[in-house]
Design a protein around this motif. Structure first.
Motif, PDB file in Angstrom:
ATOM      1  N   MET A  41      -8.366  -4.142 -12.044  1.00 16.35           N
ATOM      2  CA  MET A  41      -8.926  -5.497 -12.052  1.00 16.35           C
ATOM      3  C   MET A  41      -8.399  -6.315 -10.866  1.00 16.35           C
ATOM      4  O   MET A  41      -9.161  -7.066 -10.237  1.00 16.35           O
ATOM      5  N   ILE A  42      -7.114  -6.165 -10.564  1.00 18.65           N
ATOM      6  CA  ILE A  42      -6.530  -6.886  -9.423  1.00 18.65           C
ATOM      7  C   ILE A  42      -7.182  -6.422  -8.124  1.00 18.65           C
ATOM      8  O   ILE A  42      -7.502  -7.239  -7.253  1.00 18.65           O
ATOM      9  N   ALA A  43      -7.405  -5.121  -7.999  1.00 19.35           N
ATOM     10  CA  ALA A  43      -8.065  -4.597  -6.799  1.00 19.35           C
ATOM     11  C   ALA A  43      -9.472  -5.174  -6.661  1.00 19.35           C
ATOM     12  O   ALA A  43      -9.931  -5.476  -5.549  1.00 19.35           O
ATOM     13  N   GLY A  44     -10.145  -5.345  -7.776  1.00 14.28           N
ATOM     14  CA  GLY A  44     -11.481  -5.947  -7.743  1.00 14.28           C
ATOM     15  C   GLY A  44     -11.449  -7.378  -7.237  1.00 14.28           C
ATOM     16  O   GLY A  44     -12.300  -7.795  -6.440  1.00 14.28           O
ATOM     17  N   ILE A  45     -10.460  -8.130  -7.672  1.00 14.37           N
ATOM     18  CA  ILE A  45     -10.314  -9.511  -7.206  1.00 14.37           C
ATOM     19  C   ILE A  45     -10.004  -9.539  -5.718  1.00 14.37           C
ATOM     20  O   ILE A  45     -10.558 -10.333  -4.968  1.00 14.37           O
TER      21      ILE A  45
END
Length: 92
Positions: A41-45
């Motif tokens: 999820m952090i990588a997506g952000i």
């Protein structure tokens, strides 16, 4: 008129999506999701923010650096396209 004002609706839509992603991380952390899910999820952000930055930088180049009417020392169009390509590559 600034290009960020002209593109305000589109840019705000991106920011709202990013806010939704951050909220999802908060919910996942609160729900004690696994670290693999959180990192994904952090990588997506990070990708979303890079995309936003890329769009703003591209608009800045096209609006402020290429137009000889606004800037007598403007870049030529080929140089601007090369710069935009580098920005897109760097911010992927």
């Amino acid at each position: 008129m600034s290009h960020t004002i002209r593109e305000k609706k589109k840019l705000l839509a991106r920011v709202h999506r990013i806010r939704g992603q951050v909220d999802a991380i908060e919910r996942a952390l609160d729900g004690e999701a696994g670290c693999d899910r959180i990192m994904h999820m952090i990588a997506g952000i990070r990708g979303s923010v890079a995309g936003l930055m890329s769009e703003v930088v591209e608009d800045h180049i096209r609006t402020h650096l290429v137009d000889p009417g606004k800037n007598p020392d403007a870049l030529n169009a080929d140089a601007a396209e090369q710069l935009i390509e580098v920005v897109h590559t760097y911010l992927k």
